[in-house]
Design an enzyme around this catalytic site. Structure first.
Site, PDB file in Angstrom:
ATOM      1  N   HIS A 187      -1.261   1.925 -10.932  1.00 56.34           N
ATOM      2  CA  HIS A 187      -1.504   3.241 -11.526  1.00 56.34           C
ATOM      3  C   HIS A 187      -1.175   3.221 -13.015  1.00 56.34           C
ATOM      4  CE1 HIS A 187       2.872   3.419 -11.167  1.00 56.34           C
ATOM      5  NE2 HIS A 187       2.873   4.477 -11.951  1.00 56.34           N
TER       6      HIS A 187
ATOM      7  N   GLN B 251      -0.842   6.295 -16.553  1.00 61.54           N
ATOM      8  CA  GLN B 251      -0.516   7.677 -16.860  1.00 61.54           C
ATOM      9  C   GLN B 251      -1.306   8.156 -18.072  1.00 61.54           C
ATOM     10  OE1 GLN B 251       3.716   8.939 -16.393  1.00 61.54           O
ATOM     11  NE2 GLN B 251       4.153   6.746 -16.241  1.00 61.54           N
TER      12      GLN B 251
ATOM     13  N   CYS C  71      -0.404   6.140  -2.252  1.00 63.64           N
ATOM     14  CA  CYS C  71      -1.374   5.658  -1.273  1.00 63.64           C
ATOM     15  C   CYS C  71      -2.127   6.846  -0.664  1.00 63.64           C
ATOM     16  CB  CYS C  71      -0.662   4.878  -0.173  1.00 63.64           C
ATOM     17  SG  CYS C  71      -0.154   3.206  -0.657  1.00 63.64           S
TER      18      CYS C  71
ATOM     19  N   HIS D 127       2.493   0.865  -6.637  1.00 60.97           N
ATOM     20  CA  HIS D 127       1.049   1.091  -6.478  1.00 60.97           C
ATOM     21  C   HIS D 127       0.368   1.007  -7.855  1.00 60.97           C
ATOM     22  CE1 HIS D 127      -2.178   2.899  -3.876  1.00 60.97           C
ATOM     23  NE2 HIS D 127      -2.719   3.036  -5.076  1.00 60.97           N
TER      24      HIS D 127
ATOM     25  N   HIS E  64      -2.841  -0.444  -2.189  1.00 60.17           N
ATOM     26  CA  HIS E  64      -1.487  -0.557  -2.726  1.00 60.17           C
ATOM     27  C   HIS E  64      -1.205  -1.940  -3.300  1.00 60.17           C
ATOM     28  CE1 HIS E  64       2.861   0.472  -2.902  1.00 60.17           C
ATOM     29  NE2 HIS E  64       3.023  -0.814  -2.659  1.00 60.17           N
TER      30      HIS E  64
END
EC number: 2.7.7.12
Length: 358
Positions: free
Chosen positions: A187, A189, A73, A185, A134
């Site tokens: 996201h 990679q 966040c 959250h 979030h």
């Protein structure tokens, strides 16, 4: 797109991506952090001729913290996070607990095995935060913001591909505790591997054999066959198609292909990126309406390796879920885990029909 580069307290790189050229972000991370581990190593599996990444330090990585302690966040007075800014659009930073590192050091001990070479775990692992919200999902993004994420993927793919020793760049998102996600959250990679991954290597072997046998491109032929059959198609836009593959391995699986053959995300035009964002958001929203709860999923970009002299690569996104019914998961049991021989519980044609009807 505006790109802002800074560093975190332990020296890791942080990048902000904004559509607003006037966006400004703090340049200082006030935290005191320990040094990032550089002890990752690679060992070659002699039975499969595949590299295995060893990263024992990842046992201590952050695991499902409460919302008020989320490290992805924006930073606030009560929670200094990995992103020292009160707000952001898209942020990407080097992973604090990386499987691979550009500073990886030689292993201290020899494994004492003549058939298992060991080398430093060179590479790079980055975390991609799609939004500062979030509680959002990727499916909640606007087309403009989703396009910015695609632009960020393209930026990182192009830059990481220039690192000496990197052979393949993999952008992906994993969503849902059911598949092991440790941070809630939204996201994804990015991995910059020092080898060509087993799946890509196998796909290239099959594509090469298909070209030698037919003189044609395997992915283009698959695309043409799915478009001609129509029964597994979900959607076709000006630049992209989405379909359930005829031999899908996962309970819910969709592949998204550009109609124009390109090898990597940076090769996509602005129009192709925006068109993909709109289609992808549509498919994700269908995924989340298939059952009573949002589907856990993995979204995996298949890009050609850095060196693709034979031009066998064809960029596509593989989106799949481990949920096979509203209240049951698909576990990799004996046949899948032991032999890599998949058993699918639902016919691809039925899944495609259900997704079209949503």
């Amino acid at each position: 797109m505006k790109r802002t580069i800074t560093t975190l307290a332990d020296g890791r790189e942080l990048l902000y991506f904004d559509t607003d050229d006037a966006a400004v972000h703090p340049q200082r991370d006030p935290r005191t952090l320990p040094a990032v581990s550089t002890t990752s190593q690679l060992r070659l599996d002699p039975l499969l001729d595949e590299w295995v990444m060893m990263a024992a330090h990842r046992q201590n990585r952050t695991f499902q913290p409460p919302v008020e302690s989320c490290p992805l966040c924006p930073s606030s007075a009560g929670n200094q996070t990995e992103i020292p800014s009160p707000g952001y659009t898209v942020a990407i930073f080097e992973n604090r607990f990386p499987s691979l590192s550009t500073a990886a050091v030689p292993p201290e001990a020899d494994v004492d095995h003549p058939l298992v070479p060991v080398r430093p775990g060179f590479g790079r692992c980055e975390v991609v935060c799609f939004t500062s919200d979030h509680h959002a999902r990727f499916a909640d993004l606007s087309t403009e913001q989703a396009t910015l994420v695609v632009d960020a993927w393209a930026d990182r793919t192009a830059e990481l591909s220039t690192l000496d020793g990197v052979e393949q760049v993999f952008c992906f998102e994993s969503r849902g505790a059911e598949i092991g996600v440790t941070l809630g959250h939204p996201h994804g990679q990015i991995y910059a591997y020092p080898f060509v991954t087993p799946r890509t290597r196998r796909m290239f072997e099959v594509a090469r054999a298909h070209r030698e046998r037919t003189g044609r491109d395997l992915h283009a032929d698959i695309l043409a066959a799915e478009r001609a059959a129509g029964v597994r198609m979900l959607a076709e836009t000006e630049h992209w198609v989405a379909f359930v593959p005829a031999a899908a391995r996962w309970p819910v699986e969709v592949h998204l292909y550009p109609l124009r053959r390109v090898r990597s995300i940076p090769e996509l035009t602005a129009a192709e990126r925006s068109d993909f964002a709109a289609l992808y958001l549509d498919v994700l929203r269908r995924f989340d309406r298939l059952y009573d709860a949002p589907l856990p999923y993995i979204a995996a970009w298949h890009q050609g390796p850095v060196a693709d002299e034979q031009e066998l690569g064809y960029l596509h996104l593989q989106l799949f879920s481990v949920r096979r019914t509203a209240d049951k998961l698909k576990y990799l049991a004996g046949s899948e885990s032991g032999m890599d021989a998949f058993i699918t519980d639902a016919l691809p044609e039925d899944i495609a029909r259900r997704l079209r009807e949503i």
